[in-house]
Design an enzyme around this catalytic site. Structure first.
Site, PDB file in Angstrom:
ATOM      1  N   ASP A 296      10.394 -33.614 -24.286  1.00 40.87           N
ATOM      2  CA  ASP A 296       9.826 -34.472 -25.200  1.00 40.87           C
ATOM      3  C   ASP A 296       8.350 -34.172 -24.805  1.00 40.87           C
ATOM      4  O   ASP A 296       7.855 -33.623 -23.887  1.00 40.87           O
ATOM      5  CB  ASP A 296      10.008 -36.196 -25.199  1.00 40.87           C
ATOM      6  CG  ASP A 296       9.670 -36.703 -26.387  1.00 40.87           C
ATOM      7  OD1 ASP A 296       8.840 -35.915 -27.263  1.00 40.87           O
ATOM      8  OD2 ASP A 296      10.192 -37.882 -26.714  1.00 40.87           O
TER       9      ASP A 296
HETATM   10  C1  BGC Z   1       8.304 -38.288 -29.735  1.00 41.63           C
HETATM   11  C2  BGC Z   1       9.004 -37.113 -30.263  1.00 41.63           C
HETATM   12  C3  BGC Z   1       8.315 -35.988 -31.117  1.00 41.63           C
HETATM   13  C4  BGC Z   1       7.192 -35.667 -30.098  1.00 41.63           C
HETATM   14  C5  BGC Z   1       6.346 -34.465 -31.173  1.00 41.63           C
HETATM   15  C6  BGC Z   1       7.049 -37.669 -28.949  1.00 41.63           C
HETATM   16  O1  BGC Z   1       6.172 -38.708 -28.479  1.00 41.63           O
HETATM   17  O2  BGC Z   1       8.941 -38.879 -28.731  1.00 41.63           O
HETATM   18  O3  BGC Z   1      10.066 -37.706 -31.064  1.00 41.63           O
HETATM   19  O4  BGC Z   1       9.163 -35.208 -31.470  1.00 41.63           O
HETATM   20  O5  BGC Z   1       6.420 -36.651 -29.760  1.00 41.63           O
HETATM   21  O6  BGC Z   1       5.573 -35.051 -31.876  1.00 41.63           O
END
Ligand code: BGC
Length: 770
Positions: A296
């Protein structure tokens, strides 16, 4: 560096010998055995040309911004792509724009390896569907699959080929803002949704340019953060993890999901992004996942804050744990080479990760045509078409849940005199809900527009805002990070209420459109208080005094505590955040053009202190049953045990009657099945949809088993007077669970089967597994 062919050959031929692969210990730095990874000659010969730096470069995912949710953003994006230091990019879209970036990779990097281009396409791309929690309330897997298919159609026409969806984190804590993105509290339903979403995005042939690769997230257990506080600790037994939290991720893997994203939380005290148990033992060894794993947002780097060492330590740890791609943090890019030199990681593991990423690119056809997703003609004709919007309107109406309808006050008459009151009645910015990054708020339909259009000049509408979403400027400031969702009026709150009362005096019925702003749920939007904001409660109390019937239309990204509202409102329609067509869909349901058929996928607590409250709890040794407090039983002095609205609950404008449960047998064995049948009749005067739900309880087990677990459901539509026999087949797989040794077993003994319209109002029969 020379490409390690021997290792690849081992992987290539591992299909027949995979059961014999050695158990990989978390400390083992080598490649991860996989039953399926087949590396084509094309990828092999490409990798034979790659330098170590270029191989590590493929493990890096850049963002130029756009969807920034962490502390870092990539710098020098163009230069990195030219230098072969990127495997993919996210945070950009638009066929022409993405083409320009791809051209840099293809024409200006040494080997011309195309980039993967990803984005969070969560509940629709430009045409926005209800937030995932709302979508789950349709209990309609075909429909959910179609939403993902349509999202993929629009996203791929917009230059994207990789979506960071589905989110299938089981969530039982409404304080957690990301419950809005979840499929709710139940693993069986969550699993069906995971499969439907993966099928929808990926289709069955990547040759179709309207399909894209999906990314199931957030592995694992992200929905169980302590206190509902985002990014906080999760801790649970392995038994619970395997029975209640992991099943939807596994279903996504079984459905062929191409990628998996890590989560921000720790699991067993180890951050998920460095957790070998999750990624090596469970995902690869047990489930045979053959795609690639991405962290993530900067979660690799965040392991430093978790106390796991410096950037080099945590990056090596992540790679060894089975992570293939590093989102934004660049720890892989900047430290893996030194870790390799220090002997802390192996070349094979780097190459394996690189091969997995290149294989995904090959699967998408990028080596044949790196520009296949950048068709400007498609972008012109496929985005937000009238047909897409019409579909979104139907989906939204199906996600709405009727929580109360005293004296059948709904549906309303289109000739009525309606007072439309509340801060969300005319609030275009709040219709789409959280995580709708490509949605255009200005194209959303408001409730007042929907109602006006439906009434078509009949009756009358009197409108007043009545209250702010909140009067608290601090809360408004925190919520308004992506634009003005809470607009605090210059007027005195009492003046606004007085205006609402004035408006109400002209009307036969009041429709109060209230609730949360769109970003009061979602990432980093945890709330300790989940009741209606005081500003709006005061408005409801004031209009209640008029004695006029009140229909409350509730916008919300989470279950809320509605005890007062349940006692004082005549009708309550929960509309979540319905997306682009939210307002039209509200009108469709309020006027009865659509008969509501949504059912809750999360329990609504009576009080925040009840959390977690969910239908599949374990029994206690001192179970409580009944209305009154009982000393030395498991109950509260001040609140009841039962939720206000149980899982599976939702009303309709018609009524359904359930016949007796019929069992094909009362004894089953490992190799036989039992068929459970119930006749459901529409006893009202309107056509309507009903979700028939089956629950099971294992009465005696080697471990304590839940008091009921959803194990089957079917959504049917019946005309007035019509009936349908609905059947479920129980086999030993449906009775199986992970025991203390994490073996998946069905244990002989007595079982209860329960069928009903929700998890509370069920009839039951018993049978025995011998
Ligand atoms: C979120 C993810 C997301 C990623 C990219 C993160 O902060 O937890 O769900 O896919 O950002 O945008």
């Amino acid at each position: 560096m020379k490409w390690n062919f021997i290792w690849f050959l081992a992987i290539l031929f591992s299909c027949s010998t995979s059961n014999n692969t050695a158990v990989i210990q978390p400390s083992n730095a080598g490649p991860i055995p996989s039953q399926q990874l087949k590396v084509s000659e094309r990828v092999q010969s490409l990798m034979a040309k790659m330098t170590l730096e270029e191989k590590i470069g493929q493990l890096n995912l850049l963002t130029p911004g756009g969807a920034v949710t962490g502390a870092v953003v990539s710098k020098d994006v163009g230069a990195k792509i030219r230098a072969g230091k990127a495997g993919g990019i996210f945070g950009i879209r638009g066929a022409e724009k993405v083409r320009q970036v791809q051209e840099i990779a293809v024409n200006e990097s040494r080997l011309g390896i195309p980039l993967l281009v990803g984005l969070d396409v969560i509940h629709g791309h430009q045409t926005i569907f209800p937030i995932p929690l709302g979508l789950s309330c349709t209990w309609d897997m075909k429909l959910i699959e179609q939403t993902a298919r349509l999202a993929a159609r629009e996203a791929t026409a917009d230059g994207l080929m990789w979506t960071f969806s589905p989110v299938i984190d089981i969530a039982r804590d409404p304080r957690w803002g990301r419950i809005a993105e979840s499929p709710g509290e139940d693993p069986y339903l969550g699993s069906r949704i995971a499969e439907a979403m993966v099928r929808g995005y990926q289709g069955d042939d990547f040759a179709d340019p309207a399909t894209m690769i999906a990314c199931v997230k957030h592995f694992a257990n992200y929905g169980a953060v302590e206190g509902g506080r985002d990014y906080a600790t999760t801790d649970m037994s392995r038994v619970r993890m395997h029975n209640e939290y992991l099943p939807p991720y596994k279903s996504a893997v079984d459905a062929g999901v191409a990628t998996v994203m890590t989560s921000f939380n720790v699991v067993d005290y180890v951050p998920a992004s460095g957790n070998a148990y999750l990624f090596r033992t469970v995902l690869r060894d047990r489930w045979g996942f053959d795609g690639f794993v991405v962290t993530d947002y900067a979660s690799n780097n965040e392991m430093i804050e978790h106390g796991m060492g410096d950037l080099q330590d945590v990056s090596a740890r992540g790679l060894k744990a089975g992570i293939d791609m590093d989102m934004v943090g660049e720890g892989f890019l900047t430290t893996l080479q030194s870790s390799l030199e220090a002997g802390d990681i192996t070349l094979e593991r780097i190459e394996e990760a690189c091969a997995r990423i290149l294989t995904a690119k090959e699967k998408l056809g990028l080596f044949d045509d790196p520009y296949r997703y950048f068709d400007e003609e498609r972008a012109k004709v496929e985005m937000m078409t009238p047909a897409n919007r019409m579909f979104a309107r139907q989906v939204a109406a199906k996600s709405y849940v009727l929580l109360k309808n005293e004296n059948n006050i709904l549906p309303l008459n289109k000739s009525a005199k309606i007072a439309l009151i509340g801060p969300l009645a005319d609030s275009r910015n709040n219709m789409l809900g959280t995580w709708s990054v490509s949605g255009d708020k200005s194209k959303a339909i408001t409730v007042i527009e929907g109602i006006e259009a439906a009434m078509g000049g009949r009756g009358s509408i009197f409108h007043a805002k009545g209250a702010n979403i909140t009067d608290d400027p601090e809360l408004a400031r925190k919520v308004n990070v992506f634009g003005k969702l809470i607009d605090i009026d210059q007027r005195d709150p009492q003046a606004m209420i007085d205006e609402a009362l004035e408006v109400a005096s002209n009307a036969d019925v009041i429709v109060a459109v209230i609730g949360e702003a769109a970003e009061m749920s979602g990432e980093s939007s945890s709330m300790a208080e989940i009741s209606i904001q005081p500003s709006q409660r005061k408005l409801l109390e004031a209009i209640k005094k008029t004695g006029k019937p009140i229909v409350m239309v509730l916008f919300n990204g989470r279950p809320m505590t509605l005890t007062w509202e349940d006692e004082n409102m005549d009708a309550i329609l929960d509309v979540w955040f319905g997306g682009t067509e939210a307002g039209n869909a509200v009108a469709d349901v309020l006027f009865g053009d659509v008969n509501p058929g949504g059912k809750l996928t999360t329990s609504f607590p009576v009080h925040v202190g009840q959390i977690p409250v969910y239908h599949s709890m374990l029994n206690t040794g001192r179970p409580y049953s009944g209305e009154a407090f009982s000393k030395f039983k498991s109950n509260y002095l001040d609140i009841p045990n039962e939720p206000l609205y149980p899982f599976g609950y939702g009303l309709s404008y018609t009524t359904f009657e359930y016949g007796e449960i019929e069992l094909s047998d009362t004894i089953m064995t490992e190799n036989t099945n039992i068929k459970v049948t119930v006749t459901v009749t529409n006893t009202g005067s309107r056509r309507g949809a009903e979700v028939v739900q089956m629950y099971l309880r294992d009465m005696v087990g080697s471990i304590s088993r839940p008091i009921k677990e959803l194990k089957g459901f079917e959504k049917i539509t019946l005309a007035p007077g019509e009936n349908r026999r609905v059947s479920f087949t129980i086999d030993s797989d449906l009775l199986s669970f992970y025991n203390s040794s994490l073996e998946y077993v069905a244990e002989p003994g007595m079982f209860q089967v329960m069928v009903g319209p929700n998890s509370r109002d069920v009839d039951l029969k018993e049978f025995e597994l011998r």
